[in-house]
Scaffold this active site. Sequence first.
Site, PDB file in Angstrom:
ATOM      1  N   CYS A  25     -72.085  -9.786   9.427  1.00  0.00           N
ATOM      2  CA  CYS A  25     -72.692  -9.476  10.728  1.00  0.00           C
ATOM      3  C   CYS A  25     -74.209  -9.405  10.665  1.00  0.00           C
ATOM      4  CB  CYS A  25     -72.116  -8.181  11.282  1.00  0.00           C
ATOM      5  SG  CYS A  25     -70.317  -8.190  11.280  1.00  0.00           S
ATOM      6  N   HIS A  72     -70.646  -8.881  20.571  1.00  0.00           N
ATOM      7  CA  HIS A  72     -70.952  -9.140  19.155  1.00  0.00           C
ATOM      8  C   HIS A  72     -70.427 -10.485  18.672  1.00  0.00           C
ATOM      9  CE1 HIS A  72     -71.870  -8.570  15.042  1.00  0.00           C
ATOM     10  NE2 HIS A  72     -70.726  -8.041  14.642  1.00  0.00           N
TER      11      HIS A  72
END
Lengths: 392, 138
Positions: free
Chosen positions: A83, A337
């Site tokens: 991420c 996200h």
Amino acid sequence: MSGISDQVAIIGMGCSKFGERWNASAEDLLVEAAFEAFEDAGVEAKDIQAAWLGTYITAFTGQLLAQSLKLEYIPISRVENMCATATDAFRNACFAVASKAYDIVMVAGVEKLKDTGYTGLGNTNILPNTNVAPPVPPPAQFALAATRYFHQYGINPDKGRETLAKIAVKNHHNGSMHPKAHFQKEITVEQALRAPMVAWPLSLFDCCGVSDGAAVAIITRPEIAKSFRDDYILVKGMGLAIGGKQGILQDDFDFTHFPETQAAAKQAYEQAGIRDPRKEISLAEVHDCFTITEMIIMEDLGFSQRGKASQDVEAGTFTLEGELPVNTDGGLKCFGHPIGASGLRMMYEIYKQLQGKAGPRQIKNAKLGLTHNLGGTPGSFSVGVGIFGARD
Amino acid sequence: MSVQALWRDRDQNLRLYGAKCKACGRVQYPPQRLCTFCHARDQMETVRMADKRGDIFTYSMDYVAGTPDVPLVITIINFQGGGRMLSMLTDRKVPDVRIGLPVEMTFRKVGIFMEGVHNYYWKAMPIRGATVAAAKAA
């Protein structure tokens, strides 16, 4: 080690709408974000001399970027760091322009998570290739930190869950004011507490959106940036810290702090000359994959004292009107996200805030903005921290 | 899934072998070439983690992971004598799950993969008879 402080300037940024983009391919998202950035910077695709493409699972190599934007045989590196991918891609691009190897480069992050066919991110096995480890999706991984945080600081879990809910409520309040955020609605603490349990003690609204999206930055050196615009934004510091499973292997790791965040922040703070982050940082975009993550990040960045973040959350310290606004665009929770794009989306908000273009979310006197981007699971993370400021 | 990796990892998977570093004395699972604590290289001696008791350091309960027995209880187990691992908690009642619960390790079938590979691994479980004994004593 002097770093690249004040040697890199952002002259343009773009961000696609994040969310369930069923009709958009990765190419569509990249075109959407890149052409906003090109227009913002006043450049064309043919002006880009090198590029970095950040993506977790949407592409291998940089060829997706070359094909989408018709970049003709320039260097493109594909970067992955879970991420923290987009921040790492941006960091590498910074070295390229600071070293004078290239003058004008672009960084793109993209992810098509809605193409995977499953909700959430699936399993993150600890032992590779052998499928013996239990299926532990990210909510269960981060819930380990929540359970331990409540225990270590003597917080009744029911009260603790209420505090965590306030973080989600804050982020939805902020994100509902950003037209590109995945979720456009506010939520209440009551709704959050009644939501279905995912991995106790984390329930649905403790978990960030799973989204499609892309974001792009165009960067150069300050002396070149002057000829493009007056309000370019400077990179003041960039940190990256990579864990090696210390927290899983070492039986004395406490699960209530993330050393990788502390290490990356220390690097960035040193480069930017920051001694008192709580006072000197005007606003921050942090990696709230889960509400507990945002809470622990406040302590690891030095915004809250160790063990006191829940008190700061309850006091409203990190709201738009508070002392140190955090996730003014809604963060991962509300903006969404798409893994490879999130770090750049954070920079997009800081960039707009520092330029005074954040509309209803605008912070007064924004001087220094911080981005914090985190990948992995408690016990082993990749963390990137960036610090940005307007020119003098 | 890699049968090659399954074969290579048989000691840590089937025997639950961890390692104790001869240089610094710390235990870690699975065994590492370089000690996670002192970084000494190839100084490890085998530790039979399966023989050890431990307790729950932290846990979570996943209601949507898709396991047959809901919730999936995931724990970090700290072993007596040192070392820790992430482990599923099996044969458990949810109200009994707490930080500090004493556990022992048990060898269980994890699933069937690739249409025929029966995979086994260790899970933590509350010590057999412990909750019964406590209930009787109360």
